[in-house]
Design a protein around this motif. Structure first.
Motif, short mmCIF file in Angstrom:
data_model
loop_
_atom_site.label_atom_id
_atom_site.label_comp_id
_atom_site.label_asym_id
_atom_site.label_seq_id
_atom_site.Cartn_x
_atom_site.Cartn_y
_atom_site.Cartn_z
N PHE A 107 -0.13 17.16 70.01
CA PHE A 107 -0.09 15.76 70.40
C PHE A 107 -0.06 15.55 71.91
CE2 PHE A 107 1.06 15.24 65.91
CZ PHE A 107 0.09 14.32 65.58
N GLN A 108 0.47 16.53 72.68
CA GLN A 108 0.34 16.37 74.14
C GLN A 108 -1.14 16.42 74.51
OE1 GLN A 108 -0.77 18.76 76.52
NE2 GLN A 108 -1.03 20.38 75.00
N ALA A 144 14.38 15.48 75.39
CA ALA A 144 15.59 14.64 75.32
C ALA A 144 15.22 13.17 75.56
CB ALA A 144 16.63 15.11 76.34
N HIS A 145 14.31 12.94 76.48
CA HIS A 145 13.80 11.58 76.72
C HIS A 145 13.15 11.05 75.44
CE1 HIS A 145 11.87 8.28 78.93
NE2 HIS A 145 10.71 8.65 78.41
N ALA A 146 12.36 11.89 74.79
CA ALA A 146 11.67 11.48 73.55
C ALA A 146 12.69 11.14 72.46
CB ALA A 146 10.75 12.61 73.08
N THR A 147 13.72 11.98 72.31
CA THR A 147 14.70 11.76 71.25
C THR A 147 15.45 10.45 71.50
OG1 THR A 147 14.93 14.16 71.14
CG2 THR A 147 16.56 12.88 69.96
N ARG A 157 22.53 20.55 55.93
CA ARG A 157 22.84 19.21 56.42
C ARG A 157 22.03 18.84 57.66
NH1 ARG A 157 26.19 17.80 59.46
NH2 ARG A 157 26.93 19.84 60.07
N LEU A 158 21.62 19.86 58.42
CA LEU A 158 20.96 19.63 59.71
C LEU A 158 19.45 19.63 59.58
CD1 LEU A 158 22.93 22.24 61.86
CD2 LEU A 158 23.15 19.75 62.05
N TRP A 159 18.76 18.74 60.33
CA TRP A 159 17.34 18.95 60.57
C TRP A 159 17.22 19.78 61.85
CZ3 TRP A 159 16.28 17.06 65.31
CH2 TRP A 159 16.98 15.93 65.76
N VAL A 160 16.12 20.50 61.97
CA VAL A 160 15.92 21.37 63.14
C VAL A 160 14.52 21.13 63.70
CG1 VAL A 160 15.72 23.76 63.93
CG2 VAL A 160 17.51 23.14 62.29
N ALA A 161 14.45 20.78 64.99
CA ALA A 161 13.16 20.59 65.66
C ALA A 161 12.99 21.65 66.74
CB ALA A 161 13.08 19.19 66.28
N GLU A 162 11.99 22.50 66.53
CA GLU A 162 11.69 23.62 67.44
C GLU A 162 10.56 23.19 68.37
OE1 GLU A 162 12.07 26.26 69.16
OE2 GLU A 162 11.96 27.91 67.71
N ILE A 163 10.57 23.63 69.64
CA ILE A 163 9.38 23.36 70.47
C ILE A 163 8.61 24.63 70.84
CG2 ILE A 163 10.43 21.24 71.36
CD1 ILE A 163 10.31 22.61 74.16
N VAL A 164 9.22 25.80 70.66
CA VAL A 164 8.47 27.04 70.92
C VAL A 164 7.34 27.13 69.89
CG1 VAL A 164 8.60 29.55 70.90
CG2 VAL A 164 10.46 28.22 71.92
N PHE A 217 6.02 15.33 71.64
CA PHE A 217 7.16 15.70 70.81
C PHE A 217 7.53 14.54 69.88
CE2 PHE A 217 11.78 15.82 70.05
CZ PHE A 217 11.86 17.04 69.39
N ALA A 218 7.57 13.32 70.43
CA ALA A 218 7.98 12.16 69.63
C ALA A 218 7.01 11.94 68.47
CB ALA A 218 8.06 10.91 70.51
#
Ligand code: NAD
Length: 280
Positions: free
Chosen positions: A254-255, A142-145, A219-226, A113-114
């Motif tokens: 990347f994983q 959340a750990h990555a962020t 204003r927001l960036w959005v990061a999706e993981i699905v 993710f990072a």
């Protein structure tokens, strides 16, 4: 004679996983005879309780390692001899490497993710991040962020106990980031720089949006993981709203990049793997 390497993925309902294809194609490019087996609990009528025997079997058959996915990532932690520091913080592993009689557990999801984020959302502000979803993947992202430098992460989950557990687990590992349990999503997004989405909403099996689409502003960036599909409803709406958007494909690639390194000791060609993934 090319070096032979055998690895596999253990999980439930993994028949459509793109990970084997990514590994085997890249292995071929690297001059390896690379075999990647799907070990599907559902297809074999097995459950998580069979995980110890499946890992023993792979080890006995000379596998270089295994990827581990839902619903086995937490159970697998107890079945290795050593954990990488990240895996220890996350209490969840998606990769095992075999070294003689010893097994090491790794977590490449958070790094995936990072790395995807660093490439796709370079330079975005990370002062205040809102995250939806506190399941297994939610803990990793959340750990990555936090590792990327977020100063505060507010966690929302339909199950408040999961949000609470995430905060309690990750806060001790991150002095520079304040984790909190979210209560008012409208107010949180109003004050946020960006949104991380880590619930299953938007998958083919769970269509729709995880929040009111009107809350998405440019204003927001959005990061999706699905990433089944790549263009989720959230990704679509966020693009329409003018947000900078990261889809879930990069994390999936990347994983695999990091797991490939762990299995082979070789550096894969990241752009080639990305292109291959996009063509699948
Ligand atoms: P999980 O079931 O462990 O956790 C999901 C959490 O989301 C649960 O705690 C649930 O209560 C919560 N939730 C559901 N709907 C919600 C909503 N509308 N608002 C707030 N919370 C909500 O699942 P997981 O293993 O964490 O996976 C989540 C998603 O991430 C899956 O769709 C999976 O495919 C995806 N994923 C992607 C990658 C990748 O490489 N891109 C890797 C891992 C997981």
């Amino acid at each position: 004679v090319p070096r032979q390497l055998r690895v596999g993925l253990i999980g439930a309902g993994i028949g459509r996983s793109l990970t084997p294809a990514m590994h085997m194609r890249e292995g071929e490019h690297c001059g390896l005879s690379y075999r990647y087996d799907l070990i599907d609990l559902d297809a074999r009528g097995l459950s998580v309780s069979d995980l110890p025997a499946l890992i023993d079997e792979a080890e006995a058959q000379g596998f270089a390692g295994l990827n581990i996915t839902h619903p086995c990532k937490q159970a697998a932690v107890a079945l290795v001899d050593e954990l990488s520091p990240d895996a220890q913080a996350l209490r969840s592993i998606n990769t095992i490497t075999f070294h003689g009689k010893s097994r090491i557990g790794h977590n490449t999801d958070w790094w995936g993710f990072a790395e995807s984020f660093r490439r796709g959302l370079a330079g975005v502000p990370l002062d205040h991040v809102v995250q939806l979803g506190a399941g297994g993947a939610g803990v990793a992202v959340a750990h990555a962020t936090a590792e990327m430098g977020a100063r505060s992460i507010e966690i929302f989950d339909l199950d408040p106990k999961r949000a609470q557990a995430l905060v309690e687990q990750l806060q001790p590992a991150h002095d520079a980031c304040r984790f909190s349990i979210g209560h008012d999503l409208v107010a949180a997004l109003d004050a946020a720089d960006g949104l991380v989405h880590a619930t299953p909403t938007g998958m083919d099996a769970h269509p729709g949006l995880p929040l009111d689409g009107r809350l998405l502003t440019e204003r927001l960036w959005v990061a999706e993981i699905v990433y089944f599909p790549i263009e989720t409803e959230l990704v679509k709406r966020a693009k329409q709203a003018g947000c900078r958007v990261l889809d879930g494909g990069g994390m999936a690639v990347f994983q695999a990049v990091k797991a490939f390194e762990l299995f082979t000791g070789m550096r894969p060609d990241v752009d080639r793997m990305m292109q291959h993934f996009n063509s699948l």
